[in-house]
Write a protein that holds these residues in place. Sequence first.
Motif, PDB file in Angstrom:
ATOM      1  N   LEU A   1       0.834  -1.200   0.000  1.00  0.00           N
ATOM      2  CA  LEU A   1       0.000   0.000   0.000  1.00  0.00           C
ATOM      3  C   LEU A   1       0.868   1.249   0.000  1.00  0.00           C
ATOM      4  O   LEU A   1       0.659   2.172  -0.797  1.00  0.00           O
ATOM      5  CB  LEU A   1      -0.939   0.002   1.214  1.00  0.00           C
ATOM      6  N   TYR A   2       1.871   1.276   0.901  1.00  0.00           N
ATOM      7  CA  TYR A   2       2.678   2.490   0.942  1.00  0.00           C
ATOM      8  C   TYR A   2       3.712   2.532  -0.172  1.00  0.00           C
ATOM      9  O   TYR A   2       4.148   3.608  -0.567  1.00  0.00           O
ATOM     10  CB  TYR A   2       3.365   2.662   2.302  1.00  0.00           C
ATOM     11  N   ALA A   3       4.116   1.371  -0.674  1.00  0.00           N
ATOM     12  CA  ALA A   3       5.001   1.368  -1.845  1.00  0.00           C
ATOM     13  C   ALA A   3       4.329   2.073  -3.021  1.00  0.00           C
ATOM     14  O   ALA A   3       4.985   2.764  -3.806  1.00  0.00           O
ATOM     15  CB  ALA A   3       5.368  -0.065  -2.225  1.00  0.00           C
ATOM     16  N   SER A   4       2.998   1.923  -3.128  1.00  0.00           N
ATOM     17  CA  SER A   4       2.273   2.577  -4.222  1.00  0.00           C
ATOM     18  C   SER A   4       2.270   4.097  -4.064  1.00  0.00           C
ATOM     19  O   SER A   4       2.222   4.826  -5.058  1.00  0.00           O
ATOM     20  CB  SER A   4       0.838   2.046  -4.307  1.00  0.00           C
ATOM     21  N   PHE A   5       2.339   4.589  -2.817  1.00  0.00           N
ATOM     22  CA  PHE A   5       2.449   6.034  -2.606  1.00  0.00           C
ATOM     23  C   PHE A   5       3.758   6.554  -3.199  1.00  0.00           C
ATOM     24  O   PHE A   5       3.774   7.556  -3.926  1.00  0.00           O
ATOM     25  CB  PHE A   5       2.385   6.363  -1.112  1.00  0.00           C
ATOM     26  N   HIS A   6       4.862   5.883  -2.876  1.00  0.00           N
ATOM     27  CA  HIS A   6       6.153   6.331  -3.408  1.00  0.00           C
ATOM     28  C   HIS A   6       6.254   6.080  -4.902  1.00  0.00           C
ATOM     29  O   HIS A   6       6.920   6.837  -5.614  1.00  0.00           O
ATOM     30  CB  HIS A   6       7.297   5.645  -2.661  1.00  0.00           C
ATOM     31  N   LEU A   7       5.614   5.037  -5.370  1.00  0.00           N
ATOM     32  CA  LEU A   7       5.585   4.777  -6.807  1.00  0.00           C
ATOM     33  C   LEU A   7       4.983   5.956  -7.563  1.00  0.00           C
ATOM     34  O   LEU A   7       5.448   6.331  -8.633  1.00  0.00           O
ATOM     35  CB  LEU A   7       4.786   3.493  -7.060  1.00  0.00           C
ATOM     36  N   SER A   8       3.944   6.569  -6.973  1.00  0.00           N
ATOM     37  CA  SER A   8       3.261   7.681  -7.645  1.00  0.00           C
ATOM     38  C   SER A   8       3.999   9.007  -7.490  1.00  0.00           C
ATOM     39  O   SER A   8       3.702   9.971  -8.200  1.00  0.00           O
ATOM     40  CB  SER A   8       1.836   7.824  -7.090  1.00  0.00           C
ATOM     41  N   ARG A   9       4.977   9.083  -6.564  1.00  0.00           N
ATOM     42  CA  ARG A   9       5.749  10.323  -6.388  1.00  0.00           C
ATOM     43  C   ARG A   9       6.971  10.389  -7.299  1.00  0.00           C
ATOM     44  O   ARG A   9       7.495  11.464  -7.564  1.00  0.00           O
ATOM     45  CB  ARG A   9       6.238  10.443  -4.932  1.00  0.00           C
ATOM     46  N   LYS A  10       7.423   9.252  -7.755  1.00  0.00           N
ATOM     47  CA  LYS A  10       8.693   9.175  -8.465  1.00  0.00           C
ATOM     48  C   LYS A  10       8.669   9.728  -9.892  1.00  0.00           C
ATOM     49  O   LYS A  10       9.691  10.248 -10.360  1.00  0.00           O
ATOM     50  CB  LYS A  10       9.161   7.714  -8.486  1.00  0.00           C
ATOM     51  N   PRO A  11       7.556   9.643 -10.644  1.00  0.00           N
ATOM     52  CA  PRO A  11       7.595  10.040 -12.060  1.00  0.00           C
ATOM     53  C   PRO A  11       8.138  11.434 -12.329  1.00  0.00           C
ATOM     54  O   PRO A  11       8.826  11.635 -13.332  1.00  0.00           O
ATOM     55  CB  PRO A  11       6.124   9.926 -12.490  1.00  0.00           C
ATOM     56  N   ILE A  12       7.882  12.418 -11.463  1.00  0.00           N
ATOM     57  CA  ILE A  12       8.298  13.784 -11.740  1.00  0.00           C
ATOM     58  C   ILE A  12       9.817  13.875 -11.885  1.00  0.00           C
ATOM     59  O   ILE A  12      10.330  14.625 -12.727  1.00  0.00           O
ATOM     60  CB  ILE A  12       7.792  14.750 -10.636  1.00  0.00           C
ATOM     61  N   SER A  13      10.560  13.087 -11.088  1.00  0.00           N
ATOM     62  CA  SER A  13      12.018  13.141 -11.186  1.00  0.00           C
ATOM     63  C   SER A  13      12.504  12.515 -12.485  1.00  0.00           C
ATOM     64  O   SER A  13      13.526  12.930 -13.037  1.00  0.00           O
ATOM     65  CB  SER A  13      12.658  12.428  -9.985  1.00  0.00           C
ATOM     66  N   ILE A  14      11.783  11.521 -12.996  1.00  0.00           N
ATOM     67  CA  ILE A  14      12.176  10.867 -14.244  1.00  0.00           C
ATOM     68  C   ILE A  14      11.843  11.746 -15.444  1.00  0.00           C
ATOM     69  O   ILE A  14      12.606  11.839 -16.407  1.00  0.00           O
ATOM     70  CB  ILE A  14      11.474   9.503 -14.376  1.00  0.00           C
TER      71      ILE A  14
ATOM     72  N   GLY B   1       9.017   1.145  -3.825  1.00  0.00           N
ATOM     73  CA  GLY B   1       8.113   2.032  -4.553  1.00  0.00           C
ATOM     74  C   GLY B   1       8.859   2.974  -5.479  1.00  0.00           C
ATOM     75  O   GLY B   1       8.434   3.211  -6.622  1.00  0.00           O
ATOM     76  N   ASN B   2       9.985   3.510  -4.996  1.00  0.00           N
ATOM     77  CA  ASN B   2      10.787   4.401  -5.846  1.00  0.00           C
ATOM     78  C   ASN B   2      11.338   3.669  -7.065  1.00  0.00           C
ATOM     79  O   ASN B   2      11.364   4.210  -8.179  1.00  0.00           O
ATOM     80  CB  ASN B   2      11.942   4.991  -5.035  1.00  0.00           C
ATOM     81  N   ILE B   3      11.794   2.434  -6.846  1.00  0.00           N
ATOM     82  CA  ILE B   3      12.346   1.652  -7.957  1.00  0.00           C
ATOM     83  C   ILE B   3      11.271   1.349  -8.989  1.00  0.00           C
ATOM     84  O   ILE B   3      11.461   1.552 -10.197  1.00  0.00           O
ATOM     85  CB  ILE B   3      12.981   0.347  -7.428  1.00  0.00           C
ATOM     86  N   LEU B   4      10.117   0.860  -8.523  1.00  0.00           N
ATOM     87  CA  LEU B   4       9.026   0.549  -9.452  1.00  0.00           C
ATOM     88  C   LEU B   4       8.535   1.806 -10.169  1.00  0.00           C
ATOM     89  O   LEU B   4       8.269   1.784 -11.380  1.00  0.00           O
ATOM     90  CB  LEU B   4       7.869  -0.113  -8.699  1.00  0.00           C
TER      91      LEU B   4
ATOM     92  N   LEU C   1      19.254   3.965 -13.902  1.00  0.00           N
ATOM     93  CA  LEU C   1      20.459   3.973 -13.078  1.00  0.00           C
ATOM     94  C   LEU C   1      20.189   4.541 -11.685  1.00  0.00           C
ATOM     95  O   LEU C   1      20.785   4.089 -10.699  1.00  0.00           O
ATOM     96  CB  LEU C   1      21.556   4.791 -13.776  1.00  0.00           C
ATOM     97  N   SER C   2      19.290   5.501 -11.587  1.00  0.00           N
ATOM     98  CA  SER C   2      18.990   6.127 -10.287  1.00  0.00           C
ATOM     99  C   SER C   2      18.361   5.154  -9.301  1.00  0.00           C
ATOM    100  O   SER C   2      18.367   5.399  -8.098  1.00  0.00           O
ATOM    101  CB  SER C   2      18.082   7.342 -10.484  1.00  0.00           C
ATOM    102  N   THR C   3      17.796   4.050  -9.797  1.00  0.00           N
ATOM    103  CA  THR C   3      17.171   3.077  -8.889  1.00  0.00           C
ATOM    104  C   THR C   3      18.195   2.415  -7.974  1.00  0.00           C
ATOM    105  O   THR C   3      17.831   1.883  -6.919  1.00  0.00           O
ATOM    106  CB  THR C   3      16.436   1.988  -9.685  1.00  0.00           C
ATOM    107  N   LEU C   4      19.472   2.454  -8.354  1.00  0.00           N
ATOM    108  CA  LEU C   4      20.502   1.851  -7.503  1.00  0.00           C
ATOM    109  C   LEU C   4      20.606   2.566  -6.160  1.00  0.00           C
ATOM    110  O   LEU C   4      20.972   1.957  -5.151  1.00  0.00           O
ATOM    111  CB  LEU C   4      21.858   1.873  -8.219  1.00  0.00           C
ATOM    112  N   PHE C   5      20.310   3.855  -6.136  1.00  0.00           N
ATOM    113  CA  PHE C   5      20.303   4.597  -4.875  1.00  0.00           C
ATOM    114  C   PHE C   5      19.259   4.015  -3.931  1.00  0.00           C
ATOM    115  O   PHE C   5      19.497   3.871  -2.724  1.00  0.00           O
ATOM    116  CB  PHE C   5      20.015   6.076  -5.147  1.00  0.00           C
TER     117      PHE C   5
END
Length: 528
Positions: A31-44, A201-204, A367-371
Motif C-alpha cells: 500500500l505504501y510502496a504505491s504512494f512512493h511509486l506515484s511520487r517518483k515520475p516527476i524526477s524521471i 516504490g521508488n524503484i518501481l 540507473l537512479s534506482t541503484l540509490f
Amino acid sequence: MAQLPPGIRFITSFSRDQWYRAFIFTLTFFLYASFHLSRKPISIVKGELHKHCAASHGVELGSYREYAAQIQSVRKLSNASQCGWEPFDKNNYKQLLGALDYSFLCAYAIGMYLSGIIGERLPIRYYLTVGMLASGLFTAMFGLGYFCNIHNLWFYIMAQIANGLVQTTGWPSVVTCIGNWFGKGRRGLIMGIWNSHTSVGNILGSLIAAYWVSTCWGLSFVMPGVIIAVMGIVCFLFLIEHPKDISCSCTPSSSSKAFLNGASRFRVQMPTLNAKETIKSQDPEMQHLLIDSENSVTSQNSSTVGTGEGRHGTSAISFLGALRIPGVIEFSLCLLFAKLVSYTFLFWLPLYITNVEHLDAKRAGDLSTLFDVGGIFGGILAGLISDRLEKRASTCGMMLLLAAPTLYMFSTVSKMGLEATVVMLLISGALVNGPYALITTAVSADLGTHKSLKGNARALSTVTAIIDGTGSVGAALGPLLAGLISPSGWNNVFYMLMVADGCALLFLLHLIQKELRCNADHTLFKEH
C-alpha cells in the motif's frame, strides 16, 4: 495415514495469528510502496520536460528569428518544442522544476501535521482508501497535461499541491496499523525490512515512468495514478486495522493497558509489576534513548494526554502533549535535515546523472534506482544494529557521520565513469536512507507508545505525523535549494547536502550522550 505434503506442513506450522500478521505486513508494505511509486515520475520526466537544444547551437545569429518562428510553429503542432515541454523549455527551467517539487512537498509538510490528528479520529481503512483514490486522481491529472496540450505552469503546480495534501493520509495510517499488529520485540529489524517499501516504490516508479518517458511522458503519470487507485480499492477490501477486529490474540505491546486504532478501541488488563520488575522490563528506548526520572515521567502522565475523552474513557493526545514526549522534538529536527538529503536525491538524482553521465532520461532513471537499492539495505542494517545495541540515536548518528564524507566522495568519483557511479549510488543510498528509515518507523513507533502515555496508542498517529511532518519541511526545502543552487554547479549542491547531514547529527548529540551515559552507568552497576 499418509504423510502431509511439505507445502501443507509449512502452512500449518504457523498459527492463525501469525498468518494474519504476515498478511498485514505484506499488505501495508505494498500500500505504501504505491504512494512512493506515484511520487517518483516527476524526477524521471524532468529530463524530458527540458531538453538541451542541440539544434539551436548550429543556427546563425542572422537567421535566429526565422528559426524561432519555425520552432514556435512546430510546438503548436506537436505539443512540444525542441527544448522540451513549454513552459519548462526556458533557461530558468531548473527553478521551474524546483517549484514543482516545492509545491508538492510544502503541501505535504503542512498537511502531515493535520493528517495525524484527523487520522486517529477516523477509521483508518476508510481514511486511507479515500487518500489513495484521490492520490491516483491527482497523479494522473499531471499526466493529462500532456494529452490535453496544457502549457500553463499553474496547472502543474496545482496538481502537485493537491497531490501533496492527499498523500499525507498514507504514512500515519500505515505506521499506526503496523504498530497495532507488531510489538516492540525486534521492532527495529521488522520495521527496517518493512520500510524498504519506500525504496521498492521508488524503484518501481522509476522503471514504470522511464518506460514511457521518451515516447509519451503523460503515461509516466497516468499509469502510477491508476496503480495507486487500484491499491486504494484493495485497501478498502482487505485492510484489517486491529487484531481485535478479527479476535486475534496479537497485541502491539506486552505491557500496554489500552490499545486504540482510529475508531477501533479495546482494553486489556495487565498485572501490576513491582518497582524492580518494572525496571527490568523497561523497553530499550526507556533504558537508553528516552531517559527520564520517575518524577518527570509522572509529570508527563498528566501533561501529555489531551482533554477529549474517547467513548471508552481513553483520551486522545493533544498536539502539544505529543511534543512533550521525550525525544520527539530532537528526532523531528534530525529528520528535517535527513529527509532534506534523501528527497533531494529522490527528485534531482536522475537529472544529475543525465548531466554528468550524458545519458538519456530513460537510462538515467534506470540507473537512479541503484540509490534506492542501497536504501533497502541501509534501512534493514540500521534496524538490525539499533536492535542489537538498543541505541536508536547512536545508530542514526553513526550513519549520519559516515554519510557526509561519502557524499563528498560521490560528487568526485561519479565524474570518473559509470562503474564508479554505480558503487557510490549503492553506498550513498544505504547511508542516507538508513537514519531516515529508522526514525520514521521504529523510532516513531517507540515514541508513540512511550510509557508516559499509559498505553494510549492513539498517540501513535499524532507522533508519527509530527515527526514525518517536520521531516517533510526539510523534504520541501531540499529540492527547492537544489534547484536554486545547481545553476552555480552541482558541487555546491553536494556541499549543501553535507551541511544538512551535519545539522541532523547535531540535533541527536544530546540523545546520544544520554545513551552512552546510561550504558556506562549500567556497566558500572553490573561491576558492583
